[in-house]
Write a protein that holds these residues in place. Structure first.
Motif, PDB file in Angstrom:
ATOM      1  N   ASP A 263       0.818  -1.207   0.000  1.00  0.00           N
ATOM      2  CA  ASP A 263       0.000   0.000   0.000  1.00  0.00           C
ATOM      3  C   ASP A 263       0.854   1.261   0.000  1.00  0.00           C
ATOM      4  OD1 ASP A 263      -2.271  -1.548   0.052  1.00  0.00           O
ATOM      5  OD2 ASP A 263      -2.566  -1.387   2.219  1.00  0.00           O
ATOM      6  N   GLN A 264       1.976   1.207   0.707  1.00  0.00           N
ATOM      7  CA  GLN A 264       2.829   2.393   0.788  1.00  0.00           C
ATOM      8  C   GLN A 264       3.468   2.710  -0.567  1.00  0.00           C
ATOM      9  OE1 GLN A 264       2.861  -0.229   2.784  1.00  0.00           O
ATOM     10  NE2 GLN A 264       2.541   0.475   4.889  1.00  0.00           N
ATOM     11  N   ALA A 265       3.826   1.670  -1.318  1.00  0.00           N
ATOM     12  CA  ALA A 265       4.326   1.898  -2.677  1.00  0.00           C
ATOM     13  C   ALA A 265       3.227   2.507  -3.535  1.00  0.00           C
ATOM     14  CB  ALA A 265       4.808   0.590  -3.287  1.00  0.00           C
ATOM     15  N   GLN A 266       1.996   2.029  -3.361  1.00  0.00           N
ATOM     16  CA  GLN A 266       0.883   2.583  -4.117  1.00  0.00           C
ATOM     17  C   GLN A 266       0.719   4.074  -3.826  1.00  0.00           C
ATOM     18  OE1 GLN A 266      -2.868   0.509  -3.608  1.00  0.00           O
ATOM     19  NE2 GLN A 266      -4.038   2.235  -4.415  1.00  0.00           N
ATOM     20  N   PHE A 267       0.874   4.485  -2.569  1.00  0.00           N
ATOM     21  CA  PHE A 267       0.767   5.903  -2.212  1.00  0.00           C
ATOM     22  C   PHE A 267       1.719   6.739  -3.050  1.00  0.00           C
ATOM     23  CE2 PHE A 267       2.478   9.534   0.063  1.00  0.00           C
ATOM     24  CZ  PHE A 267       1.353  10.195   0.509  1.00  0.00           C
TER      25      PHE A 267
END
Length: 235
Positions: free
Chosen positions: A112-116
């Motif tokens: 999810d953090q990469a998606q951000f």
């Protein structure tokens, strides 16, 4: 088992062709040359001519593999170190640096953090980031979101002030051995992951307060521009 109708995911060649923003974001980056480098590295580890992995049985698995390949090529770009340094040192939006940071997070096991950070870069007009988001959502079978980001990858406007091209030889973002291993794992159909000592640098980054959608999101730090110092010793 009957498969429901799914939008076909791109293969390796299509993924590289569609991510044309790699050549736009990094003036010195040649996607075709990158693919030839992948082939050459695979050949060097095989007894005979290497062949790419067979197509994956589902569109979701193929998209996940293509995203792994895309982020590997992003961090292997000659411009990656400079782009990331600009993100660390400048207060203004640096979409190319955000793209590289998102790729590193993905390789370090963040989802999810990469998606951000992919969304941060895509929102600033980076088409490669939008294409990575297409692959990310396609891999999750989130077809509506995937279709949106695929459209963005083809129609997003270029930033009003693209970064000035960097002249001369630049330091690599990751050590040569790490980059070779990432590419080799992609070519063999395995998940590319950073070695523990390099991943530890990324896992030790400062984080912002928990985001409602993405949890605790790592922030770029000067430690990222010294990643080659963390190369594990040779066996």
């Amino acid at each position: 088992m009957t498969r429901t109708h799914q939008e076909p995911a791109p293969g390796i060649d299509a993924a590289l062709h569609a991510a044309q923003a790699l050549t736009r974001a990094y003036d010195d980056y040649d996607t075709d040359r990158a693919l030839r480098r992948v082939t050459a590295l695979a050949d060097s580890r095989a007894a005979g001519p290497a062949r790419p992995p067979s197509p994956y049985p589902t569109a979701h698995e193929q998209a996940a593999h293509d995203l792994d390949l895309a982020v590997t090529l992003i961090v292997d770009s000659p411009q990656a170190h400079v782009s990331l340094a600009r993100l660390v040192d400048h207060e203004r939006i640096e979409p190319e640096g955000a793209l590289v940071f998102a790729a590193l997070l993905r390789l370090a096991g963040y989802g999810d953090q990469a998606q951000f950070w992919f969304e941060f870069a895509a929102g600033a007009g980076n088409r490669t980031a939008a294409f990575c988001l297409y692959l990310l959502h396609q891999g999750r079978a989130e077809h509506r979101a995937a279709a949106y980001w695929r459209t963005q990858a083809h129609t997003a406007a270029a930033p009003a002030e693209p970064p000035a091209p960097v002249r001369g030889r630049q330091p690599a973002l990751l050590p040569e051995g790490v980059r070779r291993e990432l590419i080799s794992r992609c070519w063999e159909g395995r998940r590319p992951t950073l070695p523990p000592r390099v991943a530890a640098v990324i896992h030790g980054l400062p984080v912002d307060c928990a985001d409602e959608d993405f949890g605790e999101v790592p922030r770029p730090d000067h430690a990222l521009t010294r990643l080659p110092e963390h190369e594990p010793p040779a066996d």
